[in-house]
Design a protein around this motif. Sequence first.
Motif, PDB file in Angstrom:
ATOM      1  N   TYR A 209      -4.723  26.258  51.555  1.00 28.57           N
ATOM      2  CA  TYR A 209      -5.400  24.955  51.583  1.00 28.57           C
ATOM      3  C   TYR A 209      -6.357  24.807  50.402  1.00 28.57           C
ATOM      4  N   GLU A 210      -7.099  25.847  50.092  1.00 31.42           N
ATOM      5  CA  GLU A 210      -8.015  25.785  48.949  1.00 31.42           C
ATOM      6  C   GLU A 210      -7.250  25.597  47.641  1.00 31.42           C
ATOM      7  N   LYS A 211      -6.096  26.234  47.520  1.00 30.59           N
ATOM      8  CA  LYS A 211      -5.252  26.090  46.326  1.00 30.59           C
ATOM      9  C   LYS A 211      -4.874  24.628  46.102  1.00 30.59           C
ATOM     10  N   PHE A 212      -4.760  23.860  47.178  1.00 32.40           N
ATOM     11  CA  PHE A 212      -4.383  22.457  47.083  1.00 32.40           C
ATOM     12  C   PHE A 212      -5.581  21.512  47.178  1.00 32.40           C
ATOM     13  N   GLY A 213      -6.776  22.037  46.945  1.00 33.19           N
ATOM     14  CA  GLY A 213      -7.960  21.190  46.835  1.00 33.19           C
ATOM     15  C   GLY A 213      -8.704  20.911  48.126  1.00 33.19           C
ATOM     16  N   PHE A 214      -8.354  21.586  49.196  1.00 32.61           N
ATOM     17  CA  PHE A 214      -9.092  21.403  50.440  1.00 32.61           C
ATOM     18  C   PHE A 214     -10.423  22.133  50.344  1.00 32.61           C
ATOM     19  N   GLU A 215     -11.451  21.522  50.909  1.00 32.42           N
ATOM     20  CA  GLU A 215     -12.782  22.101  50.891  1.00 32.42           C
ATOM     21  C   GLU A 215     -13.295  22.266  52.317  1.00 32.42           C
ATOM     22  N   TYR A 216     -14.111  23.276  52.490  1.00 35.18           N
ATOM     23  CA  TYR A 216     -14.746  23.573  53.767  1.00 35.18           C
ATOM     24  C   TYR A 216     -15.734  22.459  54.106  1.00 35.18           C
ATOM     25  N   GLU A 217     -15.656  21.939  55.318  1.00 40.97           N
ATOM     26  CA  GLU A 217     -16.600  20.913  55.762  1.00 40.97           C
ATOM     27  C   GLU A 217     -17.498  21.367  56.904  1.00 40.97           C
ATOM     28  N   GLY A 218     -17.000  22.296  57.691  1.00 42.23           N
ATOM     29  CA  GLY A 218     -17.819  22.728  58.816  1.00 42.23           C
ATOM     30  C   GLY A 218     -17.124  23.779  59.660  1.00 42.23           C
ATOM     31  N   ARG A 219     -17.877  24.294  60.613  1.00 40.51           N
ATOM     32  CA  ARG A 219     -17.382  25.352  61.497  1.00 40.51           C
ATOM     33  C   ARG A 219     -17.637  24.911  62.928  1.00 40.51           C
ATOM     34  N   LEU A 220     -16.593  24.905  63.733  1.00 43.16           N
ATOM     35  CA  LEU A 220     -16.700  24.584  65.142  1.00 43.16           C
ATOM     36  C   LEU A 220     -16.753  25.915  65.894  1.00 43.16           C
ATOM     37  N   LYS A 221     -17.918  26.228  66.391  1.00 42.38           N
ATOM     38  CA  LYS A 221     -18.124  27.539  67.025  1.00 42.38           C
ATOM     39  C   LYS A 221     -17.438  27.593  68.389  1.00 42.38           C
ATOM     40  N   ARG A 222     -16.713  28.687  68.575  1.00 35.50           N
ATOM     41  CA  ARG A 222     -16.012  28.951  69.830  1.00 35.50           C
ATOM     42  C   ARG A 222     -15.146  27.763  70.248  1.00 35.50           C
ATOM     43  N   GLU A 223     -14.423  27.216  69.308  1.00 36.96           N
ATOM     44  CA  GLU A 223     -13.605  26.019  69.519  1.00 36.96           C
ATOM     45  C   GLU A 223     -12.280  26.309  70.211  1.00 36.96           C
TER      46      GLU A 223
END
Length: 174
Positions: A136-150
Amino acid sequence: MSQAHSYSIRASEPSDAAAIHRIKTQPGVYPGTLQLPYQPLSATEKQLLEQPAHVHALVACNEAGDVVGWGGLIGNDRARTRHAASLFMLVDQGWQGRGVGSALMWAVVDLADNWLGLIRIELKVVHDNAPAIALYEKFGFEYEGRLKRETLRAGKLEDVLVMSRLHWPRRAES
């Protein structure tokens, strides 16, 4: 030494249900997704037969014509979020790390950018699915957040990462 592979990408068809179901239920696939391990083939058949117009599903086939990956976009049908879609992707456990995910991603991103006019592609991924996150990062996706214990996986609550890719179309030149 890695061997170069070429994959054909096409729209998924109801006749692909058995192959997609096989991939979805592989022990090397479902733990890295938000899918359940035990799904009936009939559910996949129904999913492909009754696919809504806002779902754009593709398959990657190897040189023998076997389905080795499935992915695509689930568009939003609400007026104010039609510019966005959610990504889904699964790669056969025997074909992971061999370019199937990249081939599917190229096709999905092309579809989103050049045919659907999407600005945002979003996804959720289990926090420790490093190969998927790298793709995903290779295709330009960026981290937006973390859903804990999702999500629950093998009896343990796991965190899920939210990622997105934004694409601003160029204006037509006058």
